[in-house]
Scaffold this active site. Structure first.
Site, PDB file in Angstrom:
ATOM      1  N   ASP A  49       7.500  16.924 -61.981  1.00  0.00           N
ATOM      2  CA  ASP A  49       6.311  16.699 -61.140  1.00  0.00           C
ATOM      3  C   ASP A  49       5.850  17.990 -60.472  1.00  0.00           C
ATOM      4  OD1 ASP A  49       5.669  13.970 -61.382  1.00  0.00           O
ATOM      5  OD2 ASP A  49       7.297  13.394 -60.060  1.00  0.00           O
ATOM      6  N   THR A 142       6.775   7.841 -63.601  1.00  0.00           N
ATOM      7  CA  THR A 142       8.029   8.570 -63.392  1.00  0.00           C
ATOM      8  C   THR A 142       9.241   7.778 -63.879  1.00  0.00           C
ATOM      9  OG1 THR A 142       8.053   7.741 -61.112  1.00  0.00           O
ATOM     10  CG2 THR A 142       7.175   9.940 -61.464  1.00  0.00           C
TER      11      THR A 142
END
Length: 352
Positions: A49, A142
């Protein structure tokens, strides 16, 4: 596609920086597969990320320094964890496109401090009618990312509340199976990139580690009128959506249920509508106060709109992307071919 439109420079840069960021995320997944990173630890997701956000913002901010940038992450966790910071910096400083000409069009941070500042630039972004805003999600999905399933790297450009371009990189997307599944993964290549510029249609190309490959224009969605032709994409595991209400809506319409495609990442549901056989997305929130995050929808919405769908809130109002970091004026969502969208709006009002 026609490169004479007003956003030709922005589109090329957006496609290249998303492709570079997807390469970075693939490197993280390879490290997990080889045991270099512990899959049970959240750090693989964290560094992917942060690193992807830093690379994307670095390229966009250097090319368009006056533009607002809205990113999901901030650098607090990195500033508080030296080991995590080092791993993220190693990833950012080592990720490049193989094609020198393409890489030269992009920018990378030159130090750890610059990397942290770029990440925070996205955290401060506001997205309002005064500024031209780039919206990004470095890793959408995620939970599925760390499992090696479907996820997306997303970037969109918004002006005065309206989407102008959108680019979605789906590194694990496999088109061989026709309908999308979390487990149907491209294990040999680098997936696909979908993109659109307002008024110019939507396109798809296979991704690589170098220059952009040729793109193919996507066919518009069939303009259906019979609810029996509705084909829903949804997510049973989503905690913000009322899946029971979705089923009730389908039953009220006489539409097929259960939904045919189940995907965790919000942006992948737009991909499923574009290339995976689906044509409809409903989101009835569980809570009246719920509002979607901007980065979960910007860009993906434009792609399906360019294919003949209409995107609205549950009342049928168009989505306004100028109200901050969430879709603040948008309660719930209806995405469907223009020809049947009004029927869905009416049905939602009737069941609610």
């Amino acid at each position: 596609m026609d490169l004479t439109h007003p956003y030709a420079k922005e589109l090329e840069l957006a496609c290249l920086t998303v492709q570079r960021a997807t390469r970075l995320t693939k490197k993280v997944l390879e490290a997990v597969d080889k045991g270099a990173l512990d899959k049970s630890d959240s750090s693989p997701v964290t560094i992917a990320d942060f690193a992807a956000q830093a690379l994307i913002i670095g390229a966009i901010h250097r090319a368009f320094p006056d533009d607002d940038i809205v990113g999901e992450e901030d650098s607090k966790a990195l500033r508080a964890n030296e080991a995590l910071l080092e791993r993220t910096w190693d990833l950012v400083s080592s990720t490049r496109l193989d094609d020198e000409k393409s890489e030269a069009l992009l920018y990378s941070p030159k130090s750890k401090e610059e990397m942290l500042d770029l990440i925070d630039l996205g955290a401060r972004g506001t997205c309002n009618r005064e500024n031209r805003s780039w919206i990004l999600d470095p890793v959408d999905g995620t939970a599925t990312f760390i499992n090696g399933q479907q996820y997306a790297v997303c970037l969109a450009l918004v002006e005065k509340g309206a989407q102008k371009l959108g680019v979605l990189g789906a590194p694990n997307l496999n088109l061989e199976t026709g309908r999308m599944h979390e487990e149907s993964v491209d294990r040999d290549g680098y997936g696909y990139q979908l993109f659109a510029v307002v008024g110019h249609g939507a396109f798809i190309r296979p991704m690589s580690t170098g220059a952009l490959l040729p793109a193919t224009k996507l066919e518009p969605k069939a303009q259906i009128t019979d609810p029996k032709d509705l084909d829903f994409v949804d997510c049973v595991a989503a905690t913000s959506s009322n899946i029971v209400a979705h089923e009730r809506l389908a039953s009220h319409l006489g539409a097929p249920w259960p939904h045919t495609t189940d995907l965790w990442a919000a942006q992948l549901r737009y991909v499923a509508i574009a290339v995976g056989g689906c044509n409809t997305l409903i989101k009835i929130p569980r809570k009246a106060s719920y509002r979607s995050k901007m980065w979960d929808h910007a860009g993906g919405m434009l792609i399906v709109e360019e294919l003949g769908c209409f995107v609205s809130d549950l009342a049928g109002n168009p989505v306004d992307c100028s109200l901050g970091r969430t879709l603040a004026g948008c309660y719930g969502m209806i995405v469907a071919p223009v020809s049947i969208h009004g029927r869905l709006v009416k049905a939602v009002k009737e069941i609610m």
